[in-house]
Motif scaffolding. Structure first.
Motif, mmCIF file in Angstrom:
data_model
loop_
_atom_site.group_PDB
_atom_site.id
_atom_site.type_symbol
_atom_site.label_atom_id
_atom_site.label_comp_id
_atom_site.label_asym_id
_atom_site.label_seq_id
_atom_site.Cartn_x
_atom_site.Cartn_y
_atom_site.Cartn_z
ATOM 1 N N LYS A 20 6.868 -9.140 -4.041
ATOM 2 C CA LYS A 20 5.672 -8.599 -3.401
ATOM 3 C C LYS A 20 4.674 -8.126 -4.452
ATOM 4 O O LYS A 20 5.047 -7.676 -5.530
ATOM 5 C CB LYS A 20 6.050 -7.432 -2.482
ATOM 6 N N TRP A 21 3.400 -8.206 -4.092
ATOM 7 C CA TRP A 21 2.314 -7.786 -4.980
ATOM 8 C C TRP A 21 1.201 -7.212 -4.108
ATOM 9 O O TRP A 21 1.052 -7.621 -2.959
ATOM 10 C CB TRP A 21 1.795 -8.980 -5.767
ATOM 11 N N VAL A 22 0.457 -6.272 -4.645
ATOM 12 C CA VAL A 22 -0.636 -5.706 -3.860
ATOM 13 C C VAL A 22 -1.911 -5.627 -4.691
ATOM 14 O O VAL A 22 -1.887 -5.281 -5.871
ATOM 15 C CB VAL A 22 -0.273 -4.302 -3.306
ATOM 16 N N TYR A 23 -3.006 -6.024 -4.065
ATOM 17 C CA TYR A 23 -4.351 -5.869 -4.625
ATOM 18 C C TYR A 23 -5.058 -4.827 -3.760
ATOM 19 O O TYR A 23 -5.089 -4.955 -2.531
ATOM 20 C CB TYR A 23 -5.120 -7.182 -4.573
ATOM 21 N N VAL A 24 -5.622 -3.802 -4.407
ATOM 22 C CA VAL A 24 -6.208 -2.686 -3.668
ATOM 23 C C VAL A 24 -7.734 -2.732 -3.788
ATOM 24 O O VAL A 24 -8.262 -2.692 -4.906
ATOM 25 C CB VAL A 24 -5.693 -1.337 -4.205
ATOM 26 N N ILE A 34 -8.810 -18.186 6.662
ATOM 27 C CA ILE A 34 -7.553 -17.862 7.333
ATOM 28 C C ILE A 34 -7.663 -16.473 7.942
ATOM 29 O O ILE A 34 -8.509 -15.665 7.543
ATOM 30 C CB ILE A 34 -6.345 -17.921 6.365
ATOM 31 N N GLN A 35 -6.821 -16.193 8.901
ATOM 32 C CA GLN A 35 -6.901 -14.937 9.642
ATOM 33 C C GLN A 35 -6.381 -13.761 8.813
ATOM 34 O O GLN A 35 -5.411 -13.875 8.082
ATOM 35 C CB GLN A 35 -6.075 -15.039 10.928
ATOM 36 N N PHE A 36 -7.070 -12.623 8.950
ATOM 37 C CA PHE A 36 -6.596 -11.401 8.314
ATOM 38 C C PHE A 36 -5.235 -11.019 8.899
ATOM 39 O O PHE A 36 -4.985 -11.234 10.086
ATOM 40 C CB PHE A 36 -7.583 -10.260 8.554
ATOM 41 N N PRO A 37 -4.356 -10.448 8.102
ATOM 42 C CA PRO A 37 -3.062 -9.997 8.621
ATOM 43 C C PRO A 37 -3.269 -8.966 9.727
ATOM 44 O O PRO A 37 -4.173 -8.131 9.644
ATOM 45 C CB PRO A 37 -2.388 -9.364 7.402
ATOM 46 N N VAL A 38 -2.413 -9.010 10.719
ATOM 47 C CA VAL A 38 -2.550 -8.099 11.852
ATOM 48 C C VAL A 38 -1.801 -6.794 11.610
ATOM 49 O O VAL A 38 -2.310 -5.710 11.901
ATOM 50 C CB VAL A 38 -2.028 -8.769 13.154
ATOM 51 N N ILE A 82 0.840 -1.201 0.000
ATOM 52 C CA ILE A 82 0.000 0.000 0.000
ATOM 53 C C ILE A 82 0.874 1.250 0.000
ATOM 54 O O ILE A 82 0.603 2.217 -0.723
ATOM 55 C CB ILE A 82 -0.957 0.000 1.208
ATOM 56 N N ASN A 83 1.937 1.245 0.778
ATOM 57 C CA ASN A 83 2.841 2.406 0.768
ATOM 58 C C ASN A 83 3.512 2.567 -0.587
ATOM 59 O O ASN A 83 3.722 3.685 -1.057
ATOM 60 C CB ASN A 83 3.882 2.275 1.877
ATOM 61 N N GLY A 84 3.841 1.447 -1.212
ATOM 62 C CA GLY A 84 4.425 1.504 -2.538
ATOM 63 C C GLY A 84 3.443 2.054 -3.559
ATOM 64 O O GLY A 84 3.819 2.804 -4.466
ATOM 65 N N PHE A 85 2.184 1.697 -3.398
ATOM 66 C CA PHE A 85 1.137 2.212 -4.284
ATOM 67 C C PHE A 85 0.984 3.723 -4.111
ATOM 68 O O PHE A 85 0.895 4.465 -5.092
ATOM 69 C CB PHE A 85 -0.177 1.499 -3.985
ATOM 70 N N LYS A 86 0.997 4.180 -2.868
ATOM 71 C CA LYS A 86 0.909 5.621 -2.601
ATOM 72 C C LYS A 86 2.081 6.362 -3.228
ATOM 73 O O LYS A 86 1.912 7.413 -3.850
ATOM 74 C CB LYS A 86 0.882 5.871 -1.092
ATOM 75 N N SER A 87 3.267 5.806 -3.076
ATOM 76 C CA SER A 87 4.458 6.442 -3.641
ATOM 77 C C SER A 87 4.378 6.497 -5.158
ATOM 78 O O SER A 87 4.760 7.497 -5.784
ATOM 79 C CB SER A 87 5.724 5.670 -3.223
ATOM 80 N N ALA A 102 -0.381 -5.700 8.580
ATOM 81 C CA ALA A 102 -0.207 -5.347 7.172
ATOM 82 C C ALA A 102 -1.569 -5.248 6.503
ATOM 83 O O ALA A 102 -2.567 -5.796 7.003
ATOM 84 C CB ALA A 102 0.654 -6.384 6.463
ATOM 85 N N TYR A 103 -1.629 -4.563 5.388
ATOM 86 C CA TYR A 103 -2.855 -4.465 4.606
ATOM 87 C C TYR A 103 -3.165 -5.835 4.009
ATOM 88 O O TYR A 103 -2.272 -6.525 3.508
ATOM 89 C CB TYR A 103 -2.667 -3.423 3.512
#
Length: 228
Positions: free
Chosen positions: A190-194, A164-168, A130-135, A170-171
């Motif tokens: 790393k990969w991000v889905y927003v 499974i449990q949501f990450p505590v 998420i921080n990478g996406f913002k940048s 991290a997004y």
């Protein structure tokens, strides 16, 4: 070793490949159909076709893979620059007829002027977190002309956490992948889905107007961002 590039090359040269596996950080490994990268327009889903319809001016196709989207746009007389970090993918694109294919990481691209920045097949995920996406949203401002646009698709993957449990710390859309082909594994990346709500919030605070163009039944959506 360029694992994905090796699979793309086998398919391009022979029309067939061995199994391309995608290992992930949230569950069982999955099979990636390599022919997806070589689709013709008639085989693309409505979401991708709509994205291509929205393109204008000089298009930068980021993470262009085998160049299928770039070729369609080129056939429609758009000026297209197809960008990928894979030497093999870039060579394949050129052999398939993409006029302007370059090997470069989007994060190493110097200030340039494009009318459309295009990420397909969840390509915006290369921002990693998420921080990478913002940048990236801040950096993307230096890549587009006045009136330019950023077009991409992404997904809400909250459905993965039904069992499974949501990450505590991290997004939940931040995951990791690793390709395996012919018993060779690449490095994890790393990969991000927003999800849509998070996107709308980040876009607003980053100085972008965000429009959700369409969404499908698989929690995938198409977004268009323009500078405020």
């Amino acid at each position: 070793m360029d694992i994905l590039g090796a699979a793309l090359q086998d398919h391009f040269l022979n029309g067939t490949t061995e199994t391309l596996w995608v290992h992930n950080s949230y569950g069982e490994e999955e099979v990636m159909p390599v022919d997806l990268f070589f689709r013709e327009e008639k085989d693309m889903p409505g979401l991708e076709l709509k994205a291509l319809e929205l393109c204008k001016g000089h298009v930068l196709d980021i993470g262009a893979g085998a160049g299928s989207h770039a070729l369609i746009l080129q056939g429609r007389k758009y000026k297209v620059t197809a960008l990928d970090i894979s030497t093999t993918a870039v060579a394949i694109m050129k052999q398939r007829g993409v006029d302007d294919a370059i090997e470069k990481n989007i994060f190493d691209l110097k200030a340039a002027s494009y009318d459309t920045l295009l990420f397909m097949m969840n390509g915006i995920g290369i921002t990693g977190t998420i921080n990478g996406f913002k940048s990236f949203l801040n950096k993307a401002k230096t890549y587009i002309k006045p009136g330019g646009q950023l077009i991409f698709d992404s997904s809400d993957i909250s459905y993965l956490y039904q069992e499974i449990q949501f990450p505590v710390n991290a997004y939940f859309g931040e995951v990791a992948f690793c390709y395996e082909y012919k018993q060779h594994r690449g490095n994890w990346f790393k990969w991000v889905y927003v999800d849509q709500a998070t996107l709308l919030s980040i876009a607003k605070t980053s100085g972008w107007h965000c429009e959700i163009i369409m969404a499908d039944e698989h929690d995938q959506y198409l977004a268009k961002l323009t500078l405020i």
